[in-house]
Motif scaffolding. Structure first.
Motif, short mmCIF file in Angstrom:
data_model
loop_
_atom_site.label_atom_id
_atom_site.label_comp_id
_atom_site.label_asym_id
_atom_site.label_seq_id
_atom_site.Cartn_x
_atom_site.Cartn_y
_atom_site.Cartn_z
N ASP A 17 0.86 -1.18 0.00
CA ASP A 17 0.00 0.00 0.00
C ASP A 17 0.90 1.24 0.00
O ASP A 17 2.08 1.15 0.36
CB ASP A 17 -0.85 0.07 1.28
N VAL A 19 2.54 3.13 -2.01
CA VAL A 19 3.84 3.24 -2.69
C VAL A 19 3.95 4.70 -3.14
O VAL A 19 3.39 5.10 -4.16
CB VAL A 19 3.95 2.26 -3.88
N VAL A 24 9.03 5.36 -5.73
CA VAL A 24 9.09 5.14 -7.17
C VAL A 24 10.40 5.72 -7.72
O VAL A 24 11.10 5.06 -8.49
CB VAL A 24 7.87 5.77 -7.89
N GLY A 73 -0.14 -2.85 -8.35
CA GLY A 73 0.12 -2.37 -7.00
C GLY A 73 -1.08 -2.65 -6.12
O GLY A 73 -1.86 -3.56 -6.40
N ARG A 74 -1.25 -1.85 -5.09
CA ARG A 74 -2.38 -2.11 -4.22
C ARG A 74 -3.13 -0.80 -3.94
O ARG A 74 -3.63 -0.17 -4.84
CB ARG A 74 -1.88 -2.79 -2.95
N PHE A 77 -1.48 4.04 -4.83
CA PHE A 77 -0.20 4.05 -5.54
C PHE A 77 0.12 5.48 -6.03
O PHE A 77 -0.76 6.20 -6.49
CB PHE A 77 -0.26 3.10 -6.74
N VAL A 98 -0.26 0.75 -14.96
CA VAL A 98 -0.18 0.47 -13.53
C VAL A 98 -1.59 0.25 -13.02
O VAL A 98 -2.51 1.00 -13.37
CB VAL A 98 0.48 1.64 -12.75
N ALA A 100 -4.05 -0.35 -9.57
CA ALA A 100 -4.11 -0.19 -8.12
C ALA A 100 -5.57 0.05 -7.72
O ALA A 100 -6.43 0.24 -8.59
CB ALA A 100 -3.24 0.99 -7.66
N PHE A 103 -5.14 5.87 -6.71
CA PHE A 103 -3.90 6.54 -7.09
C PHE A 103 -3.83 7.93 -6.49
O PHE A 103 -4.87 8.58 -6.31
CB PHE A 103 -3.81 6.70 -8.62
#
Lengths: 202, 468
Positions: A17, A19, A24, A73-74, A77, A98, A100, A103
């Motif tokens: 979670d 990120v 990045v 991702g989760r 992001f 990507v 998730a 975002f």
């Protein structure tokens, strides 16, 4: 900007979670210009340990997934700073999509400006998708249909319709704005009279 | 009867040039602040061989890469290049620069309001996520990426999907030693770092109205850490008094005319918000963060959470990862966490009021750990020196530096060493934010001062006894 229709290929599952964009691309690499490329700095401090050695347990370091174009991702992001370099690093490394459950707003805006699809999947589906991608190592994204497939597992994703259209067509925002030059000029003129105080005193 | 509108709606309507069929609005920009990191935006302008459309509405400020050392000595030529690149880009396009040697220099989100460039009723953008800070004066202030920076440079406009509206109401009165930072972190702890995603947040209620402009700037600064597109406070007498007489602000009859317009901006009594959140100020304690996200916030008298007590396995795993990175044990008392250094600075908490709050704790006391104090602007630094605050900091053993983003983002050379723990007045406790391997605990300036004096995270309240 390159249009995005479908993409099929290697995928990476990142079970984390929040990120943030500092993960990045760490801030110390923000001096690098786009022309130099930022792909090798992607997730730098997660991919490498303090001695510059690859961390074998970090999913992106799997030799079979070096050319991955899809990242799962989760929650949340790309939260954090406005650095577009986070998107540059992903794109320069080869990512085009990507996925998730949510975002960071600025990240999602930066993504579309660089032809990167930021696809939103619900919390239940993302866990299944993460597991599927961990097993198969691959995924297929169809932007028109708004689906992601990995193995036998298919999920739907959401994306803002205006962003979807831009991505499908590869439209540059500045080209769209150029059509409204007259309206912008007219607005500026009337606004100068309506809000004279809004101009900074010199 | 016209439809009741929110503060956000009113300003939005005044700046909406058009709404396209795809639902996006083209928005006029009144102020565009650029800094060293905006070079990617200028590069795109140059790549198209075009010019900045409105240099008169664009302002350059050197903050992210500037040294805080005495005499502003660059230890690394690549940092110097970042600053000179900004000099070149602004000069080339006729943009005013408040550079390294300018007495008005400072952190963009401190300088804008301080110079009267940021006033109520505007749309303000900057290639920095903490741009929401400027919303404290009752403007729509939005952080943007490099592509959008180039779009604004070229057109003085940007495309936005109209966000939803959230109102966060904080009623009641904060206890002594508790301020805007505690309110802001408590809101983030409540709604999460994505709690306001896609929303414009208006902060309202008695506790917000009671905040000074400095406090409101801190509050709105942290809007982004709850995921918000922007954070705002309705302009009022506090705002007008703050703006009056500032260098770039309107004067005389024009100021009076502006105030008339600004008085009509606050949300109408019956205006509807998409989401409402409310907090009781009297229940807010001094808070600190324990993890690697600003939502990992707890009152100072609490203990480090235990992942074993968390039902959701994903959350437990996330929490364990944060504890491992931070070098903490479950159930350890927060006040038992020893720190290696402190930092007082950043666009969040380095205005004069912040420095006074820290100095009030440090006066006559000695810091057990080293630390850096970097004023939010050169003007704040000068004022602090006139008030003798610098003497209090240096007598306590802390370093008094020049102004810049400094150890908040750690790209000017001011970093927290790997594994070191820092009590910090900044905005992000992300992994590696203050330097690779750095461990950050966010808190208010007064709480950082308390950590400096005790050498561990500490409740500042007893230390304020008998002090103003």
């Amino acid at each position: 900007m390159q249009p995005f229709k479908q993409l099929s290929g290697a995928a990476v599952a990142l079970r984390r979670d929040n990120v943030d964009t500092d993960q990045v691309i760490p801030a110390r690499f923000l001096k690098i210009s786009r022309a130099e490329g930022l792909g090798d700095k992607l997730f730098h401090d997660l991919r490498f340990d303090g001695n510059g050695k690859l961390r074998p347990d970090f999913p992106l370091n799997d030799p079979a997934r070096q050319d991955a174009g899809i990242l799962i991702g989760r929650r949340n992001f790309g939260v954090g700073s406005s650095r577009e370099a986070a998107v540059y690093a992903l794109v320069d490394h080869g990512f085009r999509c990507v996925v998730a459950t949510s975002f960071g707003d600025i990240f999602a805006g930066n993504a579309v400006n660089n032809g990167l699809v930021a696809a939103i999947v619900n919390a239940e589906d993302i866990e299944k998708l993460l597991s599927a991608v961990e097993q198969t190592g691959r995924a297929e994204v169809d932007l028109e249909a708004q689906t992601i497939k990995s193995g036998n597992y298919v999920v739907s994703f959401t994306i803002d319709p205006a962003r979807k259209t831009r991505l499908l067509n590869g439209w540059d925002e500045l080209d769209l704005t150029a059509q409204h030059k007259g309206e912008i000029a007219a607005f500026a003129t009337q606004d100068r009279t309506a809000r004279p105080w809004a101009v900074p005193r010199t | 009867m016209t439809q009741p509108l929110t503060l956000f709606d009113k300003i939005w309507a005044q700046h909406e040039i058009l709404k396209a069929e795809n639902g996006l609005s083209l928005i006029w920009v009144d102020r565009h602040y650029v800094h060293e990191g905006s070079f990617q935006g200028f590069d795109k302008v140059d790549a198209r061989a075009e010019r900045v459309a409105r240099p008169d509405l664009t302002f350059g400020i050197a903050d992210h890469y500037v040294p805080t050392s005495r005499g502003r000595v660059f230890n690394d030529p690549s940092l110097k290049k970042m600053v000179s690149q900004l000099v070149d880009n602004t000069k080339k396009h006729g943009v005013m620069l408040m550079g390294l040697d300018d007495p008005r220099q400072g952190i963009v989100h401190v300088v804008g309001p301080e110079q009267g460039l940021t006033i109520p009723g505007l749309v303000i953008v900057c290639g920095d996520s903490h741009t929401a800070t400027h919303g404290a004066l009752g403007s729509i202030a939005i952080g943007i990426g490099a592509s959008e920076v180039s779009h604004v440079l070229l057109t003085q406009t940007f495309w936005q999907k109209k966000p939803k509206r959230t109102r966060v109401t904080v009623d009641g009165k904060c206890g002594p030693g508790i301020g805007a930072k505690d309110i802001a972190l408590s809101i983030i702890a409540r709604i999460g770092t994505n709690g306001a995603q896609g929303h414009a947040v208006e902060y309202a209620g008695a506790a917000i109205r009671a905040l000074t402009m400095e406090g409101r700037l801190t509050l709105c600064n942290l809007a982004i850490e709850s995921g918000a597109r922007t954070g705002m406070v309705a302009p009022d007498e506090t705002t007008f008094a703050y703006v009056r007489g500032r260098p770039f602000a309107p004067t005389g009859a024009e100021f009076d005319r502006a105030v008339e317009v600004w008085r009509a901006l606050p949300s109408d009594p019956d205006a509807e918000f998409d989401t409402e959140v409310s907090l009781d100020a009297s229940a807010i304690a001094p808070v600190v963060t324990w993890g690697t996200s600003p939502e990992d916030t707890l009152p100072i008298d609490a203990a480090v959470p235990d992942p074993a007590q968390v039902a959701d396995p994903a959350r437990a795993q996330q929490m364990q990862g944060a504890l491992d990175y931070m070098g903490l044990k479950p159930s350890q008392k927060l006040t038992d966490i020893r720190v290696d250094r402190v930092f007082i600075g950043s666009c969040t908490n380095a205005r004069i009021e912040d420095l006074r709050a820290a100095a009030a704790v440090l006066a006559g006391r000695t810091a057990k750990v080293p630390g850096l104090v970097s004023a939010g602007s050169t003007q704040v630094k000068v004022q602090a020196e006139q008030e003798g605050l610098d003497k209090i900091f240096t007598a306590a053993g802390l370093t008094w530096g020049e102004s810049g983003c400094s150890m908040c983002i750690g790209i000017n050379g001011d970093i927290v060493a790997p594994g070191e723990r820092c009590a910090s007045t900044t905005n992000r406790n992300f992994r590696g934010r203050q330097g690779p391997g750095a461990r950050t605990h966010l808190m208010s300036p007064a709480m950082v001062a308390a950590a400096a004096v005790t050498g561990h995270l500490a409740d500042v309240r007893p230390m304020l006894a008998g002090r103003a």
